[in-house]
Design a protein around this motif. Structure first.
Motif, PDB file in Angstrom:
ATOM      1  N   GLU A 244       0.824  -1.203   0.000  1.00  0.00           N
ATOM      2  CA  GLU A 244       0.000   0.000   0.000  1.00  0.00           C
ATOM      3  C   GLU A 244       0.863   1.260   0.000  1.00  0.00           C
ATOM      4  O   GLU A 244       0.516   2.252  -0.611  1.00  0.00           O
ATOM      5  CB  GLU A 244      -0.941   0.017   1.196  1.00  0.00           C
ATOM      6  N   GLN A 245       1.986   1.190   0.710  1.00  0.00           N
ATOM      7  CA  GLN A 245       2.868   2.352   0.769  1.00  0.00           C
ATOM      8  C   GLN A 245       3.464   2.648  -0.605  1.00  0.00           C
ATOM      9  O   GLN A 245       3.621   3.792  -0.982  1.00  0.00           O
ATOM     10  CB  GLN A 245       4.004   2.097   1.769  1.00  0.00           C
ATOM     11  N   LYS A 246       3.792   1.592  -1.322  1.00  0.00           N
ATOM     12  CA  LYS A 246       4.474   1.766  -2.609  1.00  0.00           C
ATOM     13  C   LYS A 246       3.516   2.167  -3.727  1.00  0.00           C
ATOM     14  O   LYS A 246       3.898   2.880  -4.638  1.00  0.00           O
ATOM     15  CB  LYS A 246       5.160   0.444  -3.005  1.00  0.00           C
ATOM     16  N   LEU A 247       2.287   1.661  -3.674  1.00  0.00           N
ATOM     17  CA  LEU A 247       1.372   1.864  -4.799  1.00  0.00           C
ATOM     18  C   LEU A 247       0.912   3.311  -4.904  1.00  0.00           C
ATOM     19  O   LEU A 247       0.705   3.984  -3.901  1.00  0.00           O
ATOM     20  CB  LEU A 247       0.147   0.957  -4.647  1.00  0.00           C
ATOM     21  N   ALA A 248       0.747   3.749  -6.138  1.00  0.00           N
ATOM     22  CA  ALA A 248       0.223   5.096  -6.387  1.00  0.00           C
ATOM     23  C   ALA A 248      -1.279   5.126  -6.111  1.00  0.00           C
ATOM     24  O   ALA A 248      -1.951   4.091  -6.173  1.00  0.00           O
ATOM     25  CB  ALA A 248       0.494   5.476  -7.839  1.00  0.00           C
ATOM     26  N   ASN A 249      -1.786   6.321  -5.805  1.00  0.00           N
ATOM     27  CA  ASN A 249      -3.232   6.502  -5.621  1.00  0.00           C
ATOM     28  C   ASN A 249      -3.826   7.035  -6.916  1.00  0.00           C
ATOM     29  O   ASN A 249      -3.473   8.131  -7.358  1.00  0.00           O
ATOM     30  CB  ASN A 249      -3.513   7.501  -4.498  1.00  0.00           C
ATOM     31  N   VAL A 250      -4.705   6.244  -7.501  1.00  0.00           N
ATOM     32  CA  VAL A 250      -5.310   6.627  -8.785  1.00  0.00           C
ATOM     33  C   VAL A 250      -6.824   6.739  -8.615  1.00  0.00           C
ATOM     34  O   VAL A 250      -7.459   5.833  -8.062  1.00  0.00           O
ATOM     35  CB  VAL A 250      -4.955   5.604  -9.887  1.00  0.00           C
ATOM     36  N   VAL A 251      -7.375   7.839  -9.089  1.00  0.00           N
ATOM     37  CA  VAL A 251      -8.828   8.017  -9.071  1.00  0.00           C
ATOM     38  C   VAL A 251      -9.360   7.813 -10.485  1.00  0.00           C
ATOM     39  O   VAL A 251      -8.815   8.375 -11.446  1.00  0.00           O
ATOM     40  CB  VAL A 251      -9.219   9.421  -8.559  1.00  0.00           C
ATOM     41  N   ILE A 252     -10.391   6.988 -10.605  1.00  0.00           N
ATOM     42  CA  ILE A 252     -11.036   6.790 -11.905  1.00  0.00           C
ATOM     43  C   ILE A 252     -12.339   7.577 -11.923  1.00  0.00           C
ATOM     44  O   ILE A 252     -13.244   7.332 -11.116  1.00  0.00           O
ATOM     45  CB  ILE A 252     -11.331   5.296 -12.181  1.00  0.00           C
ATOM     46  N   LEU A 253     -12.422   8.548 -12.827  1.00  0.00           N
ATOM     47  CA  LEU A 253     -13.647   9.327 -13.014  1.00  0.00           C
ATOM     48  C   LEU A 253     -14.409   8.718 -14.176  1.00  0.00           C
ATOM     49  O   LEU A 253     -13.906   8.676 -15.298  1.00  0.00           O
ATOM     50  CB  LEU A 253     -13.308  10.790 -13.317  1.00  0.00           C
ATOM     51  N   ALA A 254     -15.608   8.234 -13.902  1.00  0.00           N
ATOM     52  CA  ALA A 254     -16.370   7.556 -14.946  1.00  0.00           C
ATOM     53  C   ALA A 254     -17.390   8.505 -15.550  1.00  0.00           C
ATOM     54  O   ALA A 254     -18.085   9.232 -14.834  1.00  0.00           O
ATOM     55  CB  ALA A 254     -17.069   6.334 -14.367  1.00  0.00           C
ATOM     56  N   THR A 255     -17.469   8.494 -16.876  1.00  0.00           N
ATOM     57  CA  THR A 255     -18.432   9.384 -17.558  1.00  0.00           C
ATOM     58  C   THR A 255     -19.413   8.632 -18.450  1.00  0.00           C
ATOM     59  O   THR A 255     -20.313   9.243 -19.003  1.00  0.00           O
ATOM     60  CB  THR A 255     -17.703  10.435 -18.419  1.00  0.00           C
ATOM     61  N   GLY A 256     -19.201   7.326 -18.643  1.00  0.00           N
ATOM     62  CA  GLY A 256     -20.116   6.561 -19.485  1.00  0.00           C
ATOM     63  C   GLY A 256     -19.430   5.964 -20.689  1.00  0.00           C
ATOM     64  O   GLY A 256     -18.276   5.558 -20.617  1.00  0.00           O
ATOM     65  N   GLY A 257     -20.135   5.885 -21.820  1.00  0.00           N
ATOM     66  CA  GLY A 257     -19.553   5.332 -23.041  1.00  0.00           C
ATOM     67  C   GLY A 257     -19.675   3.823 -23.121  1.00  0.00           C
ATOM     68  O   GLY A 257     -20.294   3.177 -22.262  1.00  0.00           O
ATOM     69  N   THR A 258     -19.059   3.255 -24.137  1.00  0.00           N
ATOM     70  CA  THR A 258     -19.119   1.813 -24.368  1.00  0.00           C
ATOM     71  C   THR A 258     -18.364   1.034 -23.307  1.00  0.00           C
ATOM     72  O   THR A 258     -18.714  -0.102 -22.987  1.00  0.00           O
ATOM     73  CB  THR A 258     -18.556   1.495 -25.763  1.00  0.00           C
ATOM     74  N   ILE A 259     -17.329   1.638 -22.759  1.00  0.00           N
ATOM     75  CA  ILE A 259     -16.575   0.941 -21.710  1.00  0.00           C
ATOM     76  C   ILE A 259     -17.516   0.653 -20.532  1.00  0.00           C
ATOM     77  O   ILE A 259     -17.272  -0.270 -19.753  1.00  0.00           O
ATOM     78  CB  ILE A 259     -15.313   1.750 -21.304  1.00  0.00           C
ATOM     79  N   ALA A 260     -18.590   1.406 -20.429  1.00  0.00           N
ATOM     80  CA  ALA A 260     -19.643   1.140 -19.436  1.00  0.00           C
ATOM     81  C   ALA A 260     -20.907   0.636 -20.131  1.00  0.00           C
ATOM     82  O   ALA A 260     -22.017   0.824 -19.634  1.00  0.00           O
ATOM     83  CB  ALA A 260     -19.935   2.407 -18.641  1.00  0.00           C
ATOM     84  N   GLY A 261     -20.741   0.000 -21.277  1.00  0.00           N
ATOM     85  CA  GLY A 261     -21.894  -0.436 -22.061  1.00  0.00           C
ATOM     86  C   GLY A 261     -22.288  -1.874 -21.753  1.00  0.00           C
ATOM     87  O   GLY A 261     -21.516  -2.641 -21.167  1.00  0.00           O
ATOM     88  N   ALA A 262     -23.491  -2.230 -22.157  1.00  0.00           N
ATOM     89  CA  ALA A 262     -23.969  -3.600 -21.967  1.00  0.00           C
ATOM     90  C   ALA A 262     -24.866  -3.998 -23.136  1.00  0.00           C
ATOM     91  O   ALA A 262     -25.728  -3.214 -23.554  1.00  0.00           O
ATOM     92  CB  ALA A 262     -24.738  -3.709 -20.656  1.00  0.00           C
ATOM     93  N   GLY A 263     -24.629  -5.206 -23.655  1.00  0.00           N
ATOM     94  CA  GLY A 263     -25.441  -5.707 -24.762  1.00  0.00           C
ATOM     95  C   GLY A 263     -26.281  -6.885 -24.329  1.00  0.00           C
ATOM     96  O   GLY A 263     -26.093  -7.444 -23.237  1.00  0.00           O
ATOM     97  N   ALA A 264     -27.216  -7.294 -25.191  1.00  0.00           N
ATOM     98  CA  ALA A 264     -28.129  -8.392 -24.856  1.00  0.00           C
ATOM     99  C   ALA A 264     -27.406  -9.735 -24.849  1.00  0.00           C
ATOM    100  O   ALA A 264     -27.741 -10.626 -24.068  1.00  0.00           O
ATOM    101  CB  ALA A 264     -29.286  -8.411 -25.851  1.00  0.00           C
ATOM    102  N   SER A 265     -26.412  -9.901 -25.717  1.00  0.00           N
ATOM    103  CA  SER A 265     -25.688 -11.173 -25.739  1.00  0.00           C
ATOM    104  C   SER A 265     -24.207 -10.929 -26.023  1.00  0.00           C
ATOM    105  O   SER A 265     -23.821  -9.831 -26.435  1.00  0.00           O
ATOM    106  CB  SER A 265     -26.259 -12.099 -26.822  1.00  0.00           C
ATOM    107  N   ALA A 266     -23.414 -11.966 -25.828  1.00  0.00           N
ATOM    108  CA  ALA A 266     -21.968 -11.851 -26.048  1.00  0.00           C
ATOM    109  C   ALA A 266     -21.641 -11.597 -27.513  1.00  0.00           C
ATOM    110  O   ALA A 266     -20.549 -11.134 -27.852  1.00  0.00           O
ATOM    111  CB  ALA A 266     -21.269 -13.119 -25.563  1.00  0.00           C
ATOM    112  N   ALA A 267     -22.584 -11.906 -28.406  1.00  0.00           N
ATOM    113  CA  ALA A 267     -22.357 -11.668 -29.836  1.00  0.00           C
ATOM    114  C   ALA A 267     -22.596 -10.209 -30.218  1.00  0.00           C
ATOM    115  O   ALA A 267     -22.253  -9.791 -31.319  1.00  0.00           O
ATOM    116  CB  ALA A 267     -23.268 -12.574 -30.661  1.00  0.00           C
ATOM    117  N   ASN A 268     -23.188  -9.426 -29.315  1.00  0.00           N
ATOM    118  CA  ASN A 268     -23.474  -8.014 -29.619  1.00  0.00           C
ATOM    119  C   ASN A 268     -22.237  -7.148 -29.360  1.00  0.00           C
ATOM    120  O   ASN A 268     -22.056  -6.620 -28.272  1.00  0.00           O
ATOM    121  CB  ASN A 268     -24.650  -7.503 -28.775  1.00  0.00           C
TER     122      ASN A 268
END
Ligand SMILES: NC(=O)CC[C@H](N)C(=O)O
Length: 339
Positions: A8-32
Protein backbone atom coordinates in the motif's frame (compact mmCIF):
# COMPACT_ATOMS: atom_id res chain seq x y z
CA UNK A 1 -3.75 2.01 14.85
CA UNK A 2 -3.29 0.25 11.53
CA UNK A 3 -0.03 0.56 9.68
CA UNK A 4 -0.25 0.33 5.91
CA UNK A 5 1.24 -2.77 4.36
CA UNK A 6 4.35 -2.30 2.32
CA UNK A 7 2.46 -2.73 -0.94
CA UNK A 8 0.00 0.00 0.00
CA UNK A 9 2.87 2.35 0.77
CA UNK A 10 4.47 1.77 -2.61
CA UNK A 11 1.37 1.86 -4.80
CA UNK A 12 0.22 5.10 -6.39
CA UNK A 13 -3.23 6.50 -5.62
CA UNK A 14 -5.31 6.63 -8.78
CA UNK A 15 -8.83 8.02 -9.07
CA UNK A 16 -11.04 6.79 -11.90
CA UNK A 17 -13.65 9.33 -13.01
CA UNK A 18 -16.37 7.56 -14.95
CA UNK A 19 -18.43 9.38 -17.56
CA UNK A 20 -20.12 6.56 -19.48
CA UNK A 21 -19.55 5.33 -23.04
CA UNK A 22 -19.12 1.81 -24.37
CA UNK A 23 -16.58 0.94 -21.71
CA UNK A 24 -19.64 1.14 -19.44
CA UNK A 25 -21.89 -0.44 -22.06
CA UNK A 26 -23.97 -3.60 -21.97
CA UNK A 27 -25.44 -5.71 -24.76
CA UNK A 28 -28.13 -8.39 -24.86
CA UNK A 29 -25.69 -11.17 -25.74
CA UNK A 30 -21.97 -11.85 -26.05
CA UNK A 31 -22.36 -11.67 -29.84
CA UNK A 32 -23.47 -8.01 -29.62
CA UNK A 33 -20.22 -6.18 -30.25
CA UNK A 34 -21.82 -3.24 -32.08
CA UNK A 35 -25.47 -3.27 -30.96
CA UNK A 36 -25.75 -2.47 -27.27
CA UNK A 37 -26.49 0.35 -24.88
CA UNK A 38 -23.65 2.65 -23.83
CA UNK A 39 -23.36 4.15 -20.33
CA UNK A 40 -25.12 1.39 -18.34
CA UNK A 41 -22.51 -0.01 -15.93
CA UNK A 42 -21.46 1.95 -12.85
CA UNK A 43 -17.86 2.67 -11.85
CA UNK A 44 -17.83 0.27 -8.88
CA UNK A 45 -18.81 -2.59 -11.18
CA UNK A 46 -16.16 -1.57 -13.74
CA UNK A 47 -13.45 -1.59 -11.09
CA UNK A 48 -14.69 -4.89 -9.67
CA UNK A 49 -14.47 -6.34 -13.17
CA UNK A 50 -10.69 -5.86 -13.26
CA UNK A 51 -9.36 -7.16 -9.91
CA UNK A 52 -5.80 -6.84 -11.26
CA UNK A 53 -6.09 -3.05 -10.90
CA UNK A 54 -5.33 -3.44 -7.20
CA UNK A 55 -1.86 -4.74 -8.09
CA UNK A 56 -1.13 -1.54 -10.02
CA UNK A 57 -2.50 1.15 -7.71
CA UNK A 58 -4.80 2.04 -4.86
CA UNK A 59 -7.79 2.68 -7.05
CA UNK A 60 -11.02 4.46 -6.20
CA UNK A 61 -13.83 5.50 -8.51
CA UNK A 62 -16.26 8.36 -8.90
CA UNK A 63 -19.26 8.45 -11.22
CA UNK A 64 -19.09 11.99 -12.61
CA UNK A 65 -21.81 11.41 -15.21
CA UNK A 66 -23.28 8.45 -17.08
CA UNK A 67 -23.74 9.39 -20.74
CA UNK A 68 -22.87 8.43 -24.29
CA UNK A 69 -20.14 10.83 -25.29
CA UNK A 70 -21.83 12.14 -28.43
CA UNK A 71 -24.02 14.07 -25.99
CA UNK A 72 -21.24 15.68 -23.94
CA UNK A 73 -22.00 19.39 -23.57
CA UNK A 74 -19.69 22.30 -22.83
CA UNK A 75 -21.10 22.30 -19.29
CA UNK A 76 -20.19 18.60 -18.96
CA UNK A 77 -16.64 19.43 -20.11
CA UNK A 78 -16.33 22.19 -17.53
CA UNK A 79 -17.76 19.98 -14.77
CA UNK A 80 -15.30 17.20 -15.58
CA UNK A 81 -12.40 19.62 -15.98
CA UNK A 82 -13.06 21.18 -12.58
CA UNK A 83 -13.23 17.81 -10.85
CA UNK A 84 -9.97 16.73 -12.49
CA UNK A 85 -8.32 19.96 -11.28
CA UNK A 86 -9.54 19.43 -7.70
CA UNK A 87 -8.17 15.90 -7.67
CA UNK A 88 -4.90 16.93 -9.29
CA UNK A 89 -4.48 19.53 -6.52
CA UNK A 90 -4.95 17.01 -3.75
CA UNK A 91 -1.77 15.56 -2.30
CA UNK A 92 -3.19 12.04 -1.95
CA UNK A 93 -3.87 11.67 -5.69
CA UNK A 94 -1.02 10.58 -7.97
CA UNK A 95 -2.89 10.00 -11.20
CA UNK A 96 -6.35 10.35 -12.75
CA UNK A 97 -8.12 8.08 -15.22
CA UNK A 98 -11.27 9.15 -17.05
CA UNK A 99 -13.46 6.48 -18.63
CA UNK A 100 -15.26 7.97 -21.59
CA UNK A 101 -17.27 7.16 -24.69
CA UNK A 102 -15.03 7.03 -27.73
CA UNK A 103 -17.09 9.28 -30.01
CA UNK A 104 -15.85 12.50 -28.46
CA UNK A 105 -12.99 11.13 -26.37
CA UNK A 106 -10.51 13.04 -28.53
CA UNK A 107 -12.31 16.33 -27.77
CA UNK A 108 -12.35 15.82 -24.00
CA UNK A 109 -8.72 14.65 -23.97
CA UNK A 110 -7.61 17.74 -25.91
CA UNK A 111 -9.72 20.04 -23.72
CA UNK A 112 -8.13 18.68 -20.53
CA UNK A 113 -4.68 18.84 -22.16
CA UNK A 114 -5.23 22.59 -22.64
CA UNK A 115 -6.71 23.56 -19.26
CA UNK A 116 -5.38 21.29 -16.49
CA UNK A 117 -2.46 22.86 -14.61
CA UNK A 118 -0.78 19.70 -13.38
CA UNK A 119 2.01 17.36 -14.34
CA UNK A 120 0.23 14.41 -12.75
CA UNK A 121 -0.80 11.79 -15.32
CA UNK A 122 -4.31 12.23 -16.70
CA UNK A 123 -5.42 9.33 -18.88
CA UNK A 124 -8.62 9.21 -20.91
CA UNK A 125 -9.77 5.74 -21.92
CA UNK A 126 -12.70 4.02 -23.57
CA UNK A 127 -13.48 0.84 -25.41
CA UNK A 128 -14.88 -0.17 -28.76
CA UNK A 129 -16.85 -3.16 -27.46
CA UNK A 130 -19.04 -3.34 -24.36
CA UNK A 131 -17.87 -5.50 -21.46
CA UNK A 132 -20.61 -8.02 -22.24
CA UNK A 133 -19.18 -8.79 -25.71
CA UNK A 134 -16.72 -11.49 -26.75
CA UNK A 135 -13.17 -10.11 -26.88
CA UNK A 136 -14.24 -6.98 -25.04
CA UNK A 137 -11.39 -4.47 -25.04
CA UNK A 138 -12.42 -2.32 -22.07
CA UNK A 139 -10.78 -4.40 -19.33
CA UNK A 140 -7.31 -4.24 -20.84
CA UNK A 141 -7.70 -0.61 -21.89
CA UNK A 142 -8.66 0.28 -18.31
CA UNK A 143 -5.84 -1.81 -16.86
CA UNK A 144 -3.42 -0.01 -19.19
CA UNK A 145 -4.87 3.38 -18.26
CA UNK A 146 -4.37 2.73 -14.53
CA UNK A 147 -0.87 1.39 -15.24
CA UNK A 148 0.10 4.59 -17.06
CA UNK A 149 -1.68 6.81 -14.51
CA UNK A 150 0.32 5.26 -11.69
CA UNK A 151 3.67 5.50 -13.46
CA UNK A 152 6.06 8.37 -12.69
CA UNK A 153 7.25 8.26 -16.32
CA UNK A 154 3.86 9.52 -17.48
CA UNK A 155 4.18 12.81 -15.58
CA UNK A 156 4.48 16.01 -17.59
CA UNK A 157 3.53 14.40 -20.90
CA UNK A 158 0.11 16.02 -21.20
CA UNK A 159 -3.20 14.23 -21.23
CA UNK A 160 -2.83 10.72 -22.62
CA UNK A 161 -5.12 8.12 -24.17
CA UNK A 162 -4.57 4.36 -23.77
CA UNK A 163 -6.42 2.35 -26.40
CA UNK A 164 -5.31 -0.83 -28.16
CA UNK A 165 -2.07 -1.06 -26.09
CA UNK A 166 -0.86 2.29 -27.40
CA UNK A 167 -0.17 5.46 -25.40
CA UNK A 168 -1.36 8.36 -27.50
CA UNK A 169 -1.15 12.09 -26.98
CA UNK A 170 -4.60 13.46 -26.16
CA UNK A 171 -3.85 16.33 -28.49
CA UNK A 172 -3.04 14.28 -31.55
CA UNK A 173 -5.24 11.23 -31.23
CA UNK A 174 -8.46 10.84 -33.17
CA UNK A 175 -11.08 8.15 -33.66
CA UNK A 176 -10.36 7.02 -37.21
CA UNK A 177 -12.77 4.10 -37.53
CA UNK A 178 -15.79 3.10 -35.49
CA UNK A 179 -15.89 -0.69 -35.86
CA UNK A 180 -12.36 -1.87 -35.05
CA UNK A 181 -10.59 -2.05 -31.72
CA UNK A 182 -7.66 -0.25 -33.35
CA UNK A 183 -9.86 2.81 -33.71
CA UNK A 184 -7.59 5.51 -32.30
CA UNK A 185 -4.68 6.86 -34.30
CA UNK A 186 -2.56 9.93 -34.50
CA UNK A 187 -1.15 11.29 -37.74
CA UNK A 188 2.16 11.71 -35.87
CA UNK A 189 2.26 8.30 -34.20
CA UNK A 190 1.74 7.06 -30.63
CA UNK A 191 4.03 8.26 -27.83
CA UNK A 192 4.53 4.78 -26.50
CA UNK A 193 3.17 1.33 -25.75
CA UNK A 194 1.84 -0.20 -22.57
CA UNK A 195 2.48 -3.92 -22.26
CA UNK A 196 1.65 -6.07 -19.22
CA UNK A 197 1.28 -2.97 -17.07
CA UNK A 198 4.59 -1.40 -18.05
CA UNK A 199 4.95 1.75 -20.18
CA UNK A 200 7.49 1.99 -23.00
CA UNK A 201 8.02 5.54 -24.31
CA UNK A 202 9.34 6.54 -27.72
CA UNK A 203 8.59 10.26 -28.20
CA UNK A 204 7.25 13.36 -26.45
CA UNK A 205 4.56 15.89 -27.39
CA UNK A 206 6.05 19.07 -28.88
CA UNK A 207 2.99 21.29 -28.44
CA UNK A 208 2.19 23.32 -25.31
CA UNK A 209 0.02 21.53 -22.75
CA UNK A 210 -0.99 21.38 -19.06
CA UNK A 211 1.76 23.07 -16.95
CA UNK A 212 3.04 25.01 -19.97
CA UNK A 213 -0.42 26.10 -21.12
CA UNK A 214 -1.67 29.68 -20.71
CA UNK A 215 -5.19 28.35 -20.07
CA UNK A 216 -6.46 27.26 -16.67
CA UNK A 217 -9.78 25.58 -15.95
CA UNK A 218 -9.98 27.59 -12.72
CA UNK A 219 -10.29 30.81 -14.71
CA UNK A 220 -12.84 29.56 -17.22
CA UNK A 221 -16.41 30.38 -16.18
CA UNK A 222 -18.08 29.34 -19.44
CA UNK A 223 -17.18 28.41 -23.00
CA UNK A 224 -18.28 30.57 -25.94
CA UNK A 225 -20.31 29.18 -28.83
CA UNK A 226 -18.07 27.81 -31.56
CA UNK A 227 -19.71 25.79 -34.31
CA UNK A 228 -18.54 23.66 -37.24
CA UNK A 229 -19.76 23.93 -40.84
CA UNK A 230 -19.00 20.99 -43.11
CA UNK A 231 -17.86 21.89 -46.61
CA UNK A 232 -17.94 20.29 -50.07
CA UNK A 233 -17.92 21.50 -53.66
CA UNK A 234 -21.54 22.54 -54.00
CA UNK A 235 -21.89 23.82 -50.43
CA UNK A 236 -24.27 26.73 -49.81
CA UNK A 237 -23.75 29.53 -47.32
CA UNK A 238 -26.95 28.66 -45.43
CA UNK A 239 -25.30 26.80 -42.55
CA UNK A 240 -22.51 29.36 -42.07
CA UNK A 241 -24.96 32.24 -41.91
CA UNK A 242 -27.39 30.39 -39.64
CA UNK A 243 -24.63 29.46 -37.21
CA UNK A 244 -23.46 33.05 -37.03
CA UNK A 245 -27.01 34.28 -36.58
CA UNK A 246 -27.54 31.88 -33.71
CA UNK A 247 -24.59 33.44 -31.90
CA UNK A 248 -21.43 31.58 -32.94
CA UNK A 249 -18.34 33.61 -32.02
CA UNK A 250 -16.23 31.49 -34.35
CA UNK A 251 -17.05 29.09 -37.14
CA UNK A 252 -14.78 26.17 -37.89
CA UNK A 253 -14.79 25.65 -41.63
CA UNK A 254 -14.51 21.85 -41.98
CA UNK A 255 -12.98 22.26 -45.39
CA UNK A 256 -11.83 20.06 -48.18
CA UNK A 257 -8.08 19.34 -48.71
CA UNK A 258 -5.93 22.14 -47.33
CA UNK A 259 -8.98 23.69 -45.66
CA UNK A 260 -9.94 24.99 -49.07
CA UNK A 261 -13.15 27.03 -49.41
CA UNK A 262 -15.68 26.64 -52.22
CA UNK A 263 -15.98 29.85 -54.22
CA UNK A 264 -19.73 29.59 -53.57
CA UNK A 265 -19.21 30.56 -49.89
CA UNK A 266 -16.09 32.77 -49.92
CA UNK A 267 -18.17 36.00 -50.00
CA UNK A 268 -20.31 34.85 -47.06
CA UNK A 269 -17.25 33.98 -44.99
CA UNK A 270 -15.67 37.36 -45.78
CA UNK A 271 -18.87 39.09 -44.70
CA UNK A 272 -19.15 37.09 -41.49
CA UNK A 273 -15.58 38.01 -40.55
CA UNK A 274 -16.41 41.70 -41.14
CA UNK A 275 -19.32 41.20 -38.73
CA UNK A 276 -16.87 39.98 -36.08
CA UNK A 277 -17.19 36.19 -36.40
CA UNK A 278 -13.82 34.40 -36.41
CA UNK A 279 -13.38 32.14 -39.44
CA UNK A 280 -11.09 29.17 -38.77
CA UNK A 281 -10.08 26.97 -41.69
CA UNK A 282 -9.67 23.28 -40.84
CA UNK A 283 -9.81 20.18 -43.02
CA UNK A 284 -11.99 17.09 -43.01
CA UNK A 285 -9.58 14.90 -44.99
CA UNK A 286 -9.59 11.38 -43.55
CA UNK A 287 -6.05 10.75 -42.35
CA UNK A 288 -5.51 14.23 -40.92
CA UNK A 289 -5.37 17.68 -42.47
CA UNK A 290 -2.46 20.11 -42.64
CA UNK A 291 -3.78 23.58 -43.29
CA UNK A 292 -1.30 26.36 -43.96
CA UNK A 293 -1.88 30.11 -43.93
CA UNK A 294 -2.40 31.82 -47.27
CA UNK A 295 -2.38 28.51 -49.09
CA UNK A 296 -5.66 28.07 -51.00
CA UNK A 297 -7.06 31.31 -49.53
CA UNK A 298 -5.51 34.73 -48.67
CA UNK A 299 -5.92 34.46 -44.88
CA UNK A 300 -3.92 37.66 -44.24
CA UNK A 301 -6.22 39.63 -46.50
CA UNK A 302 -9.46 38.13 -45.16
CA UNK A 303 -8.26 38.03 -41.53
CA UNK A 304 -9.02 34.34 -41.21
CA UNK A 305 -7.24 31.81 -38.97
CA UNK A 306 -5.96 28.36 -39.94
CA UNK A 307 -6.29 25.31 -37.66
CA UNK A 308 -3.08 23.70 -39.01
CA UNK A 309 -3.25 19.96 -38.20
CA UNK A 310 -6.21 20.15 -35.82
CA UNK A 311 -9.28 18.40 -37.21
CA UNK A 312 -12.53 20.38 -37.05
CA UNK A 313 -13.70 18.96 -33.72
CA UNK A 314 -10.34 19.64 -32.05
CA UNK A 315 -10.15 23.08 -33.66
CA UNK A 316 -13.51 23.80 -32.06
CA UNK A 317 -12.14 22.89 -28.61
CA UNK A 318 -9.07 25.12 -28.96
CA UNK A 319 -11.14 27.98 -30.39
CA UNK A 320 -13.53 27.87 -27.42
CA UNK A 321 -10.70 27.84 -24.90
CA UNK A 322 -8.73 30.51 -26.78
CA UNK A 323 -11.75 32.82 -27.05
CA UNK A 324 -12.01 32.88 -23.24
CA UNK A 325 -8.76 34.90 -23.41
CA UNK A 326 -8.80 36.89 -26.63
CA UNK A 327 -10.84 37.80 -29.67
CA UNK A 328 -7.78 39.02 -31.58
CA UNK A 329 -7.32 36.94 -34.72
CA UNK A 330 -3.51 37.22 -34.58
CA UNK A 331 -3.49 35.93 -31.03
CA UNK A 332 -5.85 33.12 -32.05
CA UNK A 333 -3.52 32.20 -34.89
CA UNK A 334 -0.54 32.15 -32.51
CA UNK A 335 -2.46 29.77 -30.26
CA UNK A 336 -3.32 27.53 -33.21
CA UNK A 337 0.40 27.22 -33.98
CA UNK A 338 1.46 26.65 -30.38
CA UNK A 339 -1.17 24.22 -29.07
N1 LIG B 1 -17.27 3.04 -28.50
C1 LIG B 1 -17.95 3.98 -27.85
O1 LIG B 1 -17.62 4.36 -26.73
C2 LIG B 1 -19.12 4.63 -28.54
C3 LIG B 1 -20.35 4.66 -27.67
C4 LIG B 1 -21.03 6.01 -27.59
N2 LIG B 1 -21.49 6.47 -28.85
C5 LIG B 1 -20.12 7.01 -26.90
O2 LIG B 1 -19.29 7.66 -27.50
O3 LIG B 1 -20.21 7.12 -25.71
Amino acid sequence: KETPTQTEQKLANVVILATGGTIAGAGASAANSATYQAAKVGIEQLIAGVPELSQLANVRGEQVMQIASESITNDNLLQLGRRVAELADSSDVDGIVITHGTDTLEETAYFLNLVEKTDKPIIVVGSMRPGTAMSADGMLNLYNAVAVASSKDARGKGVLVTMNDEIQSGRDVSKMINIKTEAFKSAWGPLGMVVEGKSYWFRLPAKRHTMDSEFDIKNIKSLPAVEIAYSYGNVSDTAYKALAQSGAKAIIHAGTGNGSVSSRVVPALQALRKDGVQIIRSSHVNAGGFVLRNAEQPDDKYDWVVAHDLNPQKARILAMVALTKTNDSKELQRMFWEY
